[in-house]
Design a protein around this motif. Structure first.
Motif, mmCIF file in Angstrom:
data_model
loop_
_atom_site.group_PDB
_atom_site.id
_atom_site.type_symbol
_atom_site.label_atom_id
_atom_site.label_comp_id
_atom_site.label_asym_id
_atom_site.label_seq_id
_atom_site.Cartn_x
_atom_site.Cartn_y
_atom_site.Cartn_z
ATOM 1 N N GLN A 114 62.367 -12.942 35.537
ATOM 2 C CA GLN A 114 62.279 -11.191 35.557
ATOM 3 C C GLN A 114 61.771 -10.873 34.206
ATOM 4 N N ASP A 142 58.717 -7.943 33.781
ATOM 5 C CA ASP A 142 58.753 -6.912 33.365
ATOM 6 C C ASP A 142 57.773 -6.566 32.308
ATOM 7 N N LYS A 191 54.280 -3.800 32.452
ATOM 8 C CA LYS A 191 54.205 -2.854 31.275
ATOM 9 C C LYS A 191 52.786 -3.034 30.860
ATOM 10 N N ASP A 245 53.535 -3.884 43.875
ATOM 11 C CA ASP A 245 54.705 -2.951 43.795
ATOM 12 C C ASP A 245 55.542 -2.955 45.158
ATOM 13 N N ASP A 264 58.946 -4.234 44.173
ATOM 14 C CA ASP A 264 59.002 -3.174 43.221
ATOM 15 C C ASP A 264 58.644 -3.723 41.939
ATOM 16 N N PHE A 275 56.693 -2.604 39.590
ATOM 17 C CA PHE A 275 56.493 -1.510 38.442
ATOM 18 C C PHE A 275 57.869 -0.779 38.881
ATOM 19 N N LYS A 276 58.573 -0.455 37.632
ATOM 20 C CA LYS A 276 59.811 0.353 37.657
ATOM 21 C C LYS A 276 59.506 1.824 37.816
ATOM 22 N N THR A 277 60.552 2.453 38.593
ATOM 23 C CA THR A 277 60.390 3.956 38.558
ATOM 24 C C THR A 277 59.626 4.522 37.259
ATOM 25 N N GLU A 278 60.382 4.288 36.230
ATOM 26 C CA GLU A 278 59.802 5.059 35.135
ATOM 27 C C GLU A 278 58.324 4.629 34.747
ATOM 28 N N ASP A 279 58.153 3.405 35.168
ATOM 29 C CA ASP A 279 56.701 3.054 34.869
ATOM 30 C C ASP A 279 55.510 3.991 35.675
ATOM 31 N N TRP A 280 55.942 4.705 36.792
ATOM 32 C CA TRP A 280 55.075 5.314 37.757
ATOM 33 C C TRP A 280 54.795 6.602 36.860
ATOM 34 N N GLU A 307 65.172 9.851 36.624
ATOM 35 C CA GLU A 307 66.558 10.124 37.222
ATOM 36 C C GLU A 307 66.334 11.421 37.996
#
Length: 353
Positions: free
Chosen positions: A43, A47, A51, A92, A96, A98-103, A163
């Motif tokens: 993982q 990650d 990125k 994705d 998942d 890509f993380k939420t923040e990546d988007w 968030e």
């Protein structure tokens, strides 16, 4: 992959852009990568890779206008880029990636890149029907637009934190038409017209199956109208039906043909047949095709013969393919007169055996 992206960031070039685009498609299709991404111990590397891929698209977006100015972008190039973007959203969707923040950064970058490509397609009239063998490339573009509209990501708006973003939007949204530039709907509409107006001779059987499946899925999802519409692409049912009749009268639905791939005598690809069954089933249910029309019934009969042929061959037909064949055959058996059912009943026996 990461070293290629590092090189691209240091020295952006159009060749490297397309090379990494191809690599992204290959990565998604790699059996080894599928195993790697399901192993929790990898993982941290995944990650980092996510990125770096986001960084690649950011650099591509900032360089795309220069590429467009200096290079003659072709539909084949557009297809490569489309396949790589499809690979990203499939990764994705699978886990998942890509993380939420990546988007937060990735979605605006992809949308800006697409705006540049849309304008390039429009300005250079790339979707003018030319009867060259470009239908596969146009199908890739249409598939990406369709999948990109559906793929849901967080909408950050002007907020700075992941968030606080609970609203979800389609990845490709907000492409309005202006006096100078087309909308995403305009490009999708041009792609559909391109496919419908291209000669049967420029298709192979695999592309025919993909087109039928793609149109069927878009109609089912409400993304493609069968009545004239301003807010989504649409298709004239009679034009589509006539095109399908023309295809049924060609050798594409009796002999399997795939560009650059020689096939053994009598072979037919089970997935292509699955695609035909899926799309044609939608067309009959939506009355684009009607069972009472003999030419339309003949299309279904040809599919039934193909099902029988595949089930009698050494081709590997998985359970999902069988299920799709059965759905199509059952629809036919239910809707054709008793005296016309024999080819469908015969095919159903083969599928059930």
């Amino acid at each position: 992959m990461t070293s290629k992206i590092d090189e691209f960031q240091l020295t952006p070039s159009y060749g490297r852009f397309l090379e990494i685009s191809q690599s992204l498609k290959n990565l998604k299709e790699s059996v080894y990568f599928q195993k790697l991404k399901t192993n929790p111990q990898h993982q941290p590397q995944l990650d980092v890779l996510a990125k770096r891929i986001a960084d690649f698209w950011a650099q591509a977006q900032s360089s795309i206008e220069e590429f467009i100015q200096n290079k003659r972008i072709t539909l084949r190039d557009i297809a490569k880029i489309s396949y790589s973007l499809i690979a990203c959203i499939q990764l994705d969707a699978d886990n998942d990636f890509f993380k939420t923040e990546d988007w937060k950064d990735l979605r605006p970058v992809i949308c800006k890149l697409m705006r540049s490509l849309i304008n390039c397609i429009h300005k250079n009239n790339l979707l003018a029907v030319d009867n060259r063998k470009n239908v596969g490339n146009v199908l890739a573009l249409l598939s990406w637009i369709s999948k990109g509209i559906k793929h849901r990501v967080s909408d950050f708006g002007k907020e700075s934190s992941a968030e606080v973003s609970s609203k979800q939007v389609g990845l490709l949204s907000g492409f309005s038409r202006t006096a100078d530039n087309p909308s995403l709907i305009d490009i999708a509409q041009s792609a559909i017209i391109y496919l419908l107006n291209s000669q049967v001779a420029v298709f192979d059987t695999r592309q025919l199956g993909k087109m039928v499946m793609q149109f069927g899925r878009m109609i089912t999802a409400g993304d493609l109208g069968i009545q004239e519409s301003d807010n989504k692409p649409w298709i004239d049912p009679a034009t589509l039906a006539n095109k399908l009749v023309a295809f049924s009268k060609s050798s594409l639905m009796t002999q399997y043909k795939e560009k650059n791939h020689a096939q053994a005598q009598g072979y037919f690809n089970p997935v292509t047949l699955d695609n035909l069954c899926e799309g044609l089933l939608v067309f009959f249910k939506k009355q684009v095709l009607v069972w009472a029309n003999k030419e339309h019934e003949t299309i279904a009969v040809k599919v039934a013969y193909l099902i029988t042929k595949i089930m009698d061959s050494a081709s590997t037909v998985d359970d999902l393919n069988r299920k799709q064949y059965k759905k199509f055959l059952q629809e036919a058996i239910t809707n054709v007169p008793e005296e016309s059912r024999q080819p469908f009943n015969e095919a159903m026996k083969k599928v059930n055996s």
